[in-house]
Design a protein around this motif. Structure first.
Motif, PDB file in Angstrom:
ATOM      1  N   THR A 146       1.435  12.853  -1.573  1.00  0.00           N
ATOM      2  CA  THR A 146       0.323  12.417  -0.725  1.00  0.00           C
ATOM      3  C   THR A 146      -0.741  13.505  -0.610  1.00  0.00           C
ATOM      4  O   THR A 146      -1.925  13.268  -0.867  1.00  0.00           O
ATOM      5  CB  THR A 146       0.831  12.042   0.682  1.00  0.00           C
ATOM      6  N   LEU A 147      -0.308  14.714  -0.222  1.00  0.00           N
ATOM      7  CA  LEU A 147      -1.274  15.798  -0.028  1.00  0.00           C
ATOM      8  C   LEU A 147      -1.802  16.309  -1.357  1.00  0.00           C
ATOM      9  O   LEU A 147      -2.966  16.719  -1.456  1.00  0.00           O
ATOM     10  CB  LEU A 147      -0.636  16.934   0.776  1.00  0.00           C
ATOM     11  N   GLY A 148      -0.955  16.278  -2.391  1.00  0.00           N
ATOM     12  CA  GLY A 148      -1.418  16.715  -3.711  1.00  0.00           C
ATOM     13  C   GLY A 148      -2.523  15.811  -4.229  1.00  0.00           C
ATOM     14  O   GLY A 148      -3.563  16.298  -4.702  1.00  0.00           O
ATOM     15  N   PHE A 149      -2.345  14.504  -4.126  1.00  0.00           N
ATOM     16  CA  PHE A 149      -3.368  13.573  -4.595  1.00  0.00           C
ATOM     17  C   PHE A 149      -4.616  13.660  -3.723  1.00  0.00           C
ATOM     18  O   PHE A 149      -5.742  13.570  -4.225  1.00  0.00           O
ATOM     19  CB  PHE A 149      -2.829  12.145  -4.602  1.00  0.00           C
ATOM     20  N   ALA A 150      -4.428  13.832  -2.411  1.00  0.00           N
ATOM     21  CA  ALA A 150      -5.585  13.991  -1.526  1.00  0.00           C
ATOM     22  C   ALA A 150      -6.368  15.244  -1.903  1.00  0.00           C
ATOM     23  O   ALA A 150      -7.602  15.269  -1.830  1.00  0.00           O
ATOM     24  CB  ALA A 150      -5.123  14.071  -0.074  1.00  0.00           C
ATOM     25  N   GLY A 151      -5.664  16.305  -2.326  1.00  0.00           N
ATOM     26  CA  GLY A 151      -6.345  17.508  -2.803  1.00  0.00           C
ATOM     27  C   GLY A 151      -7.165  17.241  -4.051  1.00  0.00           C
ATOM     28  O   GLY A 151      -8.264  17.794  -4.222  1.00  0.00           O
ATOM     29  N   ALA A 195       0.831  -1.205   0.000  1.00  0.00           N
ATOM     30  CA  ALA A 195       0.000   0.000   0.000  1.00  0.00           C
ATOM     31  C   ALA A 195       0.863   1.251   0.000  1.00  0.00           C
ATOM     32  O   ALA A 195       0.512   2.263  -0.610  1.00  0.00           O
ATOM     33  CB  ALA A 195      -0.924   0.009   1.216  1.00  0.00           C
ATOM     34  N   LEU A 196       2.011   1.190   0.692  1.00  0.00           N
ATOM     35  CA  LEU A 196       2.887   2.356   0.746  1.00  0.00           C
ATOM     36  C   LEU A 196       3.563   2.601  -0.597  1.00  0.00           C
ATOM     37  O   LEU A 196       3.898   3.733  -0.927  1.00  0.00           O
ATOM     38  CB  LEU A 196       3.948   2.173   1.844  1.00  0.00           C
ATOM     39  N   LEU A 197       3.788   1.529  -1.380  1.00  0.00           N
ATOM     40  CA  LEU A 197       4.397   1.693  -2.685  1.00  0.00           C
ATOM     41  C   LEU A 197       3.400   2.265  -3.678  1.00  0.00           C
ATOM     42  O   LEU A 197       3.772   3.032  -4.559  1.00  0.00           O
ATOM     43  CB  LEU A 197       4.917   0.331  -3.187  1.00  0.00           C
ATOM     44  N   ASN A 198       2.125   1.891  -3.564  1.00  0.00           N
ATOM     45  CA  ASN A 198       1.085   2.431  -4.434  1.00  0.00           C
ATOM     46  C   ASN A 198       0.261   3.424  -3.610  1.00  0.00           C
ATOM     47  O   ASN A 198      -0.853   3.140  -3.192  1.00  0.00           O
ATOM     48  CB  ASN A 198       0.218   1.291  -4.968  1.00  0.00           C
ATOM     49  N   PHE A 199       0.857   4.595  -3.369  1.00  0.00           N
ATOM     50  CA  PHE A 199       0.257   5.520  -2.414  1.00  0.00           C
ATOM     51  C   PHE A 199      -1.077   6.060  -2.908  1.00  0.00           C
ATOM     52  O   PHE A 199      -1.966   6.358  -2.107  1.00  0.00           O
ATOM     53  CB  PHE A 199       1.227   6.679  -2.116  1.00  0.00           C
ATOM     54  N   THR A 200      -1.255   6.224  -4.236  1.00  0.00           N
ATOM     55  CA  THR A 200      -2.521   6.768  -4.729  1.00  0.00           C
ATOM     56  C   THR A 200      -3.675   5.826  -4.401  1.00  0.00           C
ATOM     57  O   THR A 200      -4.746   6.270  -3.978  1.00  0.00           O
ATOM     58  CB  THR A 200      -2.462   7.028  -6.241  1.00  0.00           C
ATOM     59  N   HIS A 201      -3.456   4.530  -4.595  1.00  0.00           N
ATOM     60  CA  HIS A 201      -4.496   3.551  -4.251  1.00  0.00           C
ATOM     61  C   HIS A 201      -4.749   3.550  -2.751  1.00  0.00           C
ATOM     62  O   HIS A 201      -5.900   3.481  -2.294  1.00  0.00           O
ATOM     63  CB  HIS A 201      -4.071   2.158  -4.722  1.00  0.00           C
ATOM     64  N   PHE A 202      -3.672   3.639  -1.974  1.00  0.00           N
ATOM     65  CA  PHE A 202      -3.790   3.652  -0.512  1.00  0.00           C
ATOM     66  C   PHE A 202      -4.609   4.846  -0.049  1.00  0.00           C
ATOM     67  O   PHE A 202      -5.533   4.717   0.765  1.00  0.00           O
ATOM     68  CB  PHE A 202      -2.382   3.674   0.093  1.00  0.00           C
ATOM     69  N   VAL A 203      -4.306   6.034  -0.572  1.00  0.00           N
ATOM     70  CA  VAL A 203      -5.040   7.239  -0.181  1.00  0.00           C
ATOM     71  C   VAL A 203      -6.473   7.173  -0.682  1.00  0.00           C
ATOM     72  O   VAL A 203      -7.416   7.557   0.026  1.00  0.00           O
ATOM     73  CB  VAL A 203      -4.333   8.500  -0.706  1.00  0.00           C
ATOM     74  N   ALA A 204      -6.663   6.667  -1.909  1.00  0.00           N
ATOM     75  CA  ALA A 204      -8.005   6.607  -2.480  1.00  0.00           C
ATOM     76  C   ALA A 204      -8.908   5.654  -1.713  1.00  0.00           C
ATOM     77  O   ALA A 204     -10.111   5.902  -1.571  1.00  0.00           O
ATOM     78  CB  ALA A 204      -7.930   6.191  -3.947  1.00  0.00           C
ATOM     79  N   THR A 205      -8.332   4.554  -1.188  1.00  0.00           N
ATOM     80  CA  THR A 205      -9.160   3.556  -0.506  1.00  0.00           C
ATOM     81  C   THR A 205      -9.261   3.778   0.996  1.00  0.00           C
ATOM     82  O   THR A 205     -10.275   3.430   1.603  1.00  0.00           O
ATOM     83  CB  THR A 205      -8.609   2.137  -0.758  1.00  0.00           C
TER      84      THR A 205
END
Length: 200
Positions: free
Chosen positions: A37-42, A3-13
């Motif tokens: 992390t924060l950019g994708f969360a935005g 999950a840490l390697l695929n952070f976008t999936h981790f944040v999305a889920t």
């Protein structure tokens, strides 16, 4: 770990929990990227999947917790810890002298300013603990710097919104060149640090 390697999936889920955890790790000197992390969360906030204030608060809270953990390692480990284990990361007592001097010269704003510098912000808490920056002041300045930085990153992602995938496509196309440059830069830094350590 995946999950840490695929952070976008981790944040999305996992949403706010993922943002918090990745931010804790980033402040504990683990190489995760607050910018991504924060950019994708935005971006997710722009799509209505997360709250923008919630994203910023989760990121800053994680960074504060992680910074306190790293501060405690530096504070309670101190110089003996660095002198015993520093050689494994090519850190010399002279490096610690410079870090302590930085915080003595910039005691009031050193922590805050360091939280606004890319890469450096990942590693400021350990030397702050070694330099015995007061706990409350450290927490207040870390919180202020983290809120400002995380808000900026989240707002950039929020502004990009639906263009995220095309932006990431551009990063992917340039990824191989960037990766090669990073490998060369890391090798040069390690070589320089090794020579400095041997001289010390």
């Amino acid at each position: 770990m995946l999950a840490l390697l695929n952070f976008t999936h981790f944040v999305a889920t996992s949403g706010y929990a993922a943002i918090f955890l990745l931010s804790v790790l980033q402040s504990c000197c683990v190489p995760t990227s607050s910018e991504l992390t924060l950019g994708f969360a935005g971006v997710l906030a722009a799509e209505g999947k997360l709250s923008l204030p919630g994203v910023i608060i989760a990121g800053a809270a994680g960074e504060i917790v992680g910074a306190y953990i790293a501060w405690a390692i530096g504070y309670f480990g101190g110089r003996p810890f660095v002198e015993r284990y520093g050689r494994y990361v090519l850190m010399t007592p002279e490096d610690l002298d410079r870090a302590e001097g930085w915080y003595q010269r910039h005691e009031r704003f050193g922590v805050f300013g360091s939280r606004l510098l890319p890469v450096i912000r990942n590693f400021v808490a350990v030397p702050a603990g070694v330099a015995e920056v007061p706990l409350v002041r450290f927490g207040v300045l870390t919180a202020a710097g983290s809120l400002l930085w995380d808000a900026a990153m989240a707002l950039i992602g929020y502004g990009i919104g639906g263009s995220w995938r095309s932006v990431m496509k551009g990063f992917s196309d340039a990824g191989y060149l960037l990766g090669a440059a990073v490998v060369v830069a890391v090798a040069a830094v390690i070589w320089h640090r090794w020579k400095t350590y041997k001289r010390a």
